[in-house]
Design an enzyme around this catalytic site. Structure first.
Site, PDB file in Angstrom:
ATOM      1  N   GLU A   1       0.836  -1.217   0.018  1.00  0.00           N
ATOM      2  CA  GLU A   1       0.034   0.065  -0.100  1.00  0.00           C
ATOM      3  C   GLU A   1       0.740   1.092   0.120  1.00  0.00           C
ATOM      4  OE1 GLU A   1      -4.076  -1.222   1.933  1.00  0.00           O
ATOM      5  OE2 GLU A   1      -2.630  -0.824   3.382  1.00  0.00           O
TER       6      GLU A   1
ATOM      7  N   GLU B   1      -6.944  -7.497  -1.236  1.00  0.00           N
ATOM      8  CA  GLU B   1      -7.590  -7.640   0.070  1.00  0.00           C
ATOM      9  C   GLU B   1      -8.921  -7.290  -0.147  1.00  0.00           C
ATOM     10  OE1 GLU B   1      -5.703  -5.149   3.079  1.00  0.00           O
ATOM     11  OE2 GLU B   1      -3.466  -5.971   2.479  1.00  0.00           O
TER      12      GLU B   1
END
Length: 644
Positions: A189, A265
């Protein structure tokens, strides 16, 4: 491989028989509108499980359950801070550290393949994962010129050393070398990091290539961030989200025209933080959104499929500076249940059966699946009474100490072979202090993260037992002060006990624990010449403690209590129920199980049977404020938030 599928038909191929019969010649490819593995079309149906959050003896059970749900892939992070607990000392399950038995990554990957699962590995070096410091070792903070998640030379020196050891191990488990790993994530991320050093990502990629990594390299981010955290020509971008599903899938598709779409995710739920409401993500919403992804169609990895537990002191935390300069800090709970398809104890939830049902419907490739293993029983052991105790003073007498003119953060202490202190508590002691009547102790700057103040061994600071208490002295407030005594005292001893409640896992990386933002004053005068104790509760030290005193039910303040749990037969999983205590940690047979806090929301600490033994088991409770009279147990997790 003795497996049976849903219908009992045994003529179907296994996952590996279907994709790797004749040899695994080509890895996962995204050079087209659909993914291909070994030149066969594939959708990745994955589930996250972190080996370091699950006891090693349970790995096979959990992986078998993941495969039985119809998934073909398990995904995991690799925590740098556990595998290199001290600079230059590496642990892959072959050392004698408290967490060593959780760290045999090679065994985990071997079992994954044996259970017919592919693997996606996210080696970091930064992992987030709501884990302590996002996986960064605290000893990095001893380097004054270090900066994180960019091309800083000091940072990259240590990343390079770590990756040069880790990546050759992982390279041996690549799909095209006969192993389970089909993809590696680069960083994590990165668009949310506050950094934008694309050269840093290139350096990580080169480290991977130089160490024999040949499988697909990916990044993962929130699609609205665009390509800010990736380099599209070098990495395949995946997405992280669990709401607003179709627009985000469309966004991913538009960012990478002509390529397949994958959600790295899909959040099954969310984590809990001390002092905040218990998370909520109902089965109906989970199932609806998961089906949107499957029908799109897109590959998808459920985060978490089995969350597990933040054992020891390994939870992360989140923080923000609010508009009025209030410092918002919330430590993640010991439980990392995450409202997952497999709960904290590894047993089935409604989401598990929803996943199984939907994958039967949407997975066009039919392979052999095992029957879901029989659920494991949990036990509610009879309550046990407290038998003995050791005061804070007695604990400190058996610890090494460091003397310093001023207070220091735990990371800067010259302990643990010059690696500083990573976890637990740090105690600052000042002796021979003349305290005037109503003398006020002022701690400049913020406390990191909670503080107890004692005068001559007596607790004088308030308790933290309700969410509202986090706004008073004892938490992470700026310039905290407390009255030490209503009467004058001569040659008194002041102890300041500071807890590291978990380092922030995202956004802040230079984060020291203890007292370090300023000095400590008595009225208007600074106090100097401190004796500093690292109170780490390492297993060998805890189990070596002696001079235990008889339990005194009038005790108030930080104290270590001891009880005994007798188990006649084979131990079973259980939960230690701590709502009648205030705040502290639970230790079982010397191993720090995790934290508890009456303020909630979590009132139980998962105790796996693997940490118990037939016969006598020692339960230690380090309580900050006021003990209960017994230790209780539960068959299930309990959640209650205490506001006022």
């Amino acid at each position: 491989m003795a497996l049976t599928n849903f219908s009992g038909v045994s003529s179907l191929p296994t996952n590996y028989e279907y994709f790797a019969s004749g040899g695994a010649k080509n890895g996962l490819s995204v050079n087209g509108s659909t993914m291909r593995l070994n030149d066969k079309e594939v959708f990745i149906y994955g589930g996250a499980m972190h080996y370091f959050r699950v006891p090693r003896p349970y790995w096979r059970d959990r992986l078998k359950k993941i495969r039985a749900a119809g998934l073909n892939t398990v995904e995991t992070y690799v925590p740098w801070n556990l595998h290199e607990p001290r600079s230059g000392e590496f642990d892959f399950g072959d050392k004698d550290n408290d967490m060593s038995d959780f760290l045999n990554l090679q065994e985990f990957l071997t079992i994954a393949k044996e259970e017919d699962l592919f693997a996606i590995v996210r080696p970091g070096p930064y992992i987030c994962a709501e884990f302590e410091s996002g996986g960064f070792p605290s000893w990095l903070l001893r380097e004054n010129d270090i900066d994180f998640r960019n091309s800083n030379p000091t940072y990259m020196k240590y990343v390079t050393r770590w990756f040069n050891l880790l990546l050759p191990i992982l390279a041996m488990f690549q799909f095209t070398r006969g192993g389970p790993i089909i993809a590696f994530q680069v960083e994590n991320e990165y668009a949310l990091s506050g950094k934008h050093d694309l050269d840093y990502l290139r350096k990580l990629r080169q480290l991977m290539l130089d160490n024999g990594i040949k499988e697909l390299l990916v990044t993962s981010d929130n699609p609205p961030r665009g390509t800010f955290g990736t380099i599209p020509e070098l990495f395949f971008m995946t997405g992280n989200f669990n709401r607003n599903i179709k627009p985000q899938l469309d966004m991913l598709k538009s960012l990478q025209p002509g390529k397949p779409v994958m959600v790295m995710e899909y959040w099954a739920g969310w984590y809990d933080a001390w002092g905040s409401r218990h998370s909520n993500f109902p089965i109906e919403t989970f199932k609806e959104n998961y089906e949107i992804i499957l029908s799109y169609p897109a590959s998808v990895n459920i985060y978490m499929f089995h969350g597990g537990t933040n054992f020891g002191f390994l939870n992360g935390a989140s923080n923000n500076i609010l508009y009025d300069d209030r410092y918002y800090f919330r430590a993640v709970t010991t439980s990392y249940d995450y409202l997952s398809p497999l709960n904290e104890a590894g047993n089935y939830t409604d989401k598990y059966w929803a996943v199984k049902e939907l994958l039967q419907k949407y997975n066009k490739i039919k392979t052999l699946l095992p029957e879901p293993p029989v659920p494991q029983e949990t036990e509610s052991y009879p309550a046990i009474g407290i038998e003995q105790q050791l005061s804070l003073g007695e604990l400190l007498s058996s610890l090494p100490n460091v003397t310093s003119k001023t207070v220091l953060p735990m990371e800067k202490l010259d302990v643990n072979n010059h690696n500083g202190q990573s976890y637990g508590y740090i105690v600052y002691r000042k002796t021979n202090v003349d305290i005037p009547a109503n003398g006020t102790l002022l701690i400049e700057g913020r406390v990191f993260d909670t503080v107890m103040v004692l005068v001559n061994g007596v607790l004088v600071s308030p308790w933290l037992e309700k969410t509202s208490d986090l706004n008073r002295f004892g938490s992470y407030l700026r310039d905290s002060s407390v009255i030490l005594s209503s009467t004058a005292l001569e040659k008194a001893t002041i102890d300041i006990v500071v807890e590291n409640w978990g380092r922030v896992n995202n956004g802040i990386y230079k984060q020291y624990k203890g007292l370090w933002q300023g000095g400590v004053k008595l009225n208007d005068a600074y106090l100097y010449d401190w004796t500093i104790f690292p109170l780490e509760f390492q297993k060998k030290w805890t189990n070596s403690l002696n001079n235990w005193q008889t339990f005194d039910d009038e005790t108030v303040g930080p104290c270590l209590f001891k009880a005994n749990l007798q188990i006649a037969g084979t131990p079973k999983d259980t939960f230690v129920y701590m709502e009648n205590w205030k705040k502290g940690i639970v230790i079982v047979n010397g191993f720090v199980l995790g934290r508890y806090a009456r303020l909630g929301p979590t009132q139980t600490v998962f105790l796996p049977a693997t940490l118990l033994k037939q016969g006598s088991n020692t339960i230690y409770i380090f309580e900050h404020f006021k003990h209960a009279l017994q230790v209780e147990f539960s068959k299930t997790i309990v959640n209650t938030l205490h506001y006022q």
